[in-house]
Every structure is written in structure tokens, then in C-alpha cells.
Design a protein around this motif. Structure first.
Motif, PDB file in Angstrom:
ATOM      1  N   ARG A   1       0.825  -1.247  -0.076  1.00 32.08           N
ATOM      2  CA  ARG A   1      -0.136   0.098  -0.029  1.00 32.08           C
ATOM      3  C   ARG A   1       0.801   1.292  -0.027  1.00 32.08           C
ATOM      4  NH1 ARG A   1      -1.536   3.799   3.342  1.00 32.08           N
ATOM      5  NH2 ARG A   1      -3.426   4.805   3.164  1.00 32.08           N
ATOM      6  N   GLU A   2       1.846   1.015   0.732  1.00 33.29           N
ATOM      7  CA  GLU A   2       2.643   2.342   0.932  1.00 33.29           C
ATOM      8  C   GLU A   2       3.515   2.668  -0.502  1.00 33.29           C
ATOM      9  OE1 GLU A   2       2.978   4.613   3.423  1.00 33.29           O
ATOM     10  OE2 GLU A   2       1.066   3.291   4.245  1.00 33.29           O
ATOM     11  N   ARG A   3       3.897   1.295  -1.161  1.00 32.75           N
ATOM     12  CA  ARG A   3       4.502   1.734  -2.474  1.00 32.75           C
ATOM     13  C   ARG A   3       3.583   2.288  -3.604  1.00 32.75           C
ATOM     14  NH1 ARG A   3       6.736  -3.152  -1.021  1.00 32.75           N
ATOM     15  NH2 ARG A   3       5.091  -4.453  -2.528  1.00 32.75           N
ATOM     16  N   VAL A   4       2.163   1.918  -3.418  1.00 31.52           N
ATOM     17  CA  VAL A   4       1.282   2.268  -4.438  1.00 31.52           C
ATOM     18  C   VAL A   4       0.847   3.796  -4.096  1.00 31.52           C
ATOM     19  CG1 VAL A   4      -1.093   1.979  -5.033  1.00 31.52           C
ATOM     20  CG2 VAL A   4       0.320  -0.034  -4.635  1.00 31.52           C
ATOM     21  N   CYS A   5       0.609   3.986  -2.869  1.00 34.91           N
ATOM     22  CA  CYS A   5       0.339   5.591  -2.538  1.00 34.91           C
ATOM     23  C   CYS A   5       1.585   6.467  -3.143  1.00 34.91           C
ATOM     24  CB  CYS A   5       0.183   5.612  -1.135  1.00 34.91           C
ATOM     25  SG  CYS A   5      -1.171   5.039  -0.524  1.00 34.91           S
ATOM     26  N   LYS A   6       2.914   6.056  -2.739  1.00 30.10           N
ATOM     27  CA  LYS A   6       3.841   6.846  -3.192  1.00 30.10           C
ATOM     28  C   LYS A   6       4.153   7.063  -4.501  1.00 30.10           C
ATOM     29  CE  LYS A   6       8.774   7.384  -2.712  1.00 30.10           C
ATOM     30  NZ  LYS A   6       8.839   8.122  -4.051  1.00 30.10           N
TER      31      LYS A   6
ATOM     32  N   ALA B   1       3.477  10.632  -9.265  1.00 31.68           N
ATOM     33  CA  ALA B   1       2.784  10.793 -10.492  1.00 31.68           C
ATOM     34  C   ALA B   1       2.158  11.974 -10.617  1.00 31.68           C
ATOM     35  CB  ALA B   1       1.889   9.621 -11.017  1.00 31.68           C
ATOM     36  N   ALA B   2       1.214  12.295  -9.610  1.00 34.88           N
ATOM     37  CA  ALA B   2       0.551  13.501  -9.529  1.00 34.88           C
ATOM     38  C   ALA B   2       1.489  14.683  -9.481  1.00 34.88           C
ATOM     39  CB  ALA B   2      -0.597  13.502  -8.394  1.00 34.88           C
ATOM     40  N   ALA B   3       2.418  14.578  -8.662  1.00 36.27           N
ATOM     41  CA  ALA B   3       3.264  15.763  -8.625  1.00 36.27           C
ATOM     42  C   ALA B   3       3.809  16.139  -9.972  1.00 36.27           C
ATOM     43  CB  ALA B   3       4.411  15.248  -7.505  1.00 36.27           C
ATOM     44  N   ALA B   4       4.452  14.830 -10.600  1.00 37.65           N
ATOM     45  CA  ALA B   4       5.061  15.059 -11.811  1.00 37.65           C
ATOM     46  C   ALA B   4       4.254  15.689 -12.957  1.00 37.65           C
ATOM     47  CB  ALA B   4       5.507  13.746 -12.434  1.00 37.65           C
ATOM     48  N   ARG B   5       3.164  15.163 -12.898  1.00 31.26           N
ATOM     49  CA  ARG B   5       2.027  15.798 -13.896  1.00 31.26           C
ATOM     50  C   ARG B   5       1.542  17.271 -13.702  1.00 31.26           C
ATOM     51  NH1 ARG B   5      -1.998  14.620 -17.406  1.00 31.26           N
ATOM     52  NH2 ARG B   5      -4.007  15.599 -17.294  1.00 31.26           N
ATOM     53  N   SER B   6       1.434  17.671 -12.420  1.00 30.09           N
ATOM     54  CA  SER B   6       1.227  19.070 -11.842  1.00 30.09           C
ATOM     55  C   SER B   6       2.446  20.037 -12.474  1.00 30.09           C
ATOM     56  CB  SER B   6       0.969  19.209 -10.796  1.00 30.09           C
ATOM     57  OG  SER B   6       1.794  18.883  -9.696  1.00 30.09           O
TER      58      SER B   6
END
Length: 77
Positions: free
Chosen positions: A56-61, A66-71
Motif C-alpha cells: 500500500r505504501e509503495r502504491v500511495c507513493k 505521478a500526480a506531482a510530476a503531472r502538475s
């Protein structure tokens, strides 16, 4: 049972969640009840993955990265 109006007007968005663990039995019940829900063109595109612990921790990270890279991408600036 809910009327269509009650379902639409009673809808809400949740942006913060409690840190409590959800019992596996409840997750199974929710997915069992949701499985026959209608989808666009009745395609039933369900793929569900439930993870806990290190996975779960790996998926959340990965999602947050990915969201940070996109923004931060040029097309979003």
C-alpha cells in the motif's frame, strides 16, 4: 430505499479519511454489492486491487509521485 433525487442530492465528496483500518469483510461486502452496478455500454470494466502494508505504501507513493510530476509538467503550467 433511496429515490433518485435523494441519491443525487445526498451525494457528497470526501477529501479526508480516518486512518482506521477497514475490515476485509466490509471491503468484500462493498465490492460484492457494487459488482452488478451498471456501467456505460454495460462494459463492466472492473479491476479491483486491495493492498495493505508495504505494498500500500509503495502504491500511495507512486500515485503521489505521478500526480506531482503531472502538475509540474510544462503543459500544466
Amino acid at each position: 430505499t433511496l429515490s433518485a433525487t435523494q441519491a443525487v442530492t445526498g451525494r457528497r465528496s470526501t477529501r479526508r479519511f480516518l486512518p482506521d483500518t477497514v475490515p476485509l469483510s466490509l471491503v468484500r461486502k462493498i465490492l460484492t454489492n457494487a459488482a452488478p452496478a451498471p456501467t456505460g455500454t454495460n462494459s463492466q470494466p472492473w479491476k479491483v486491487y486491495c493492498v495493505t502494508g508495504d505494498a500500500r505504501e509503495r502504491v500511495c507513493k507512486a500515485v503521489l509521485d505521478a500526480a506531482a510530476a503531472r502538475s509540474n509538467s510544462p503543459e500544466n503550467m
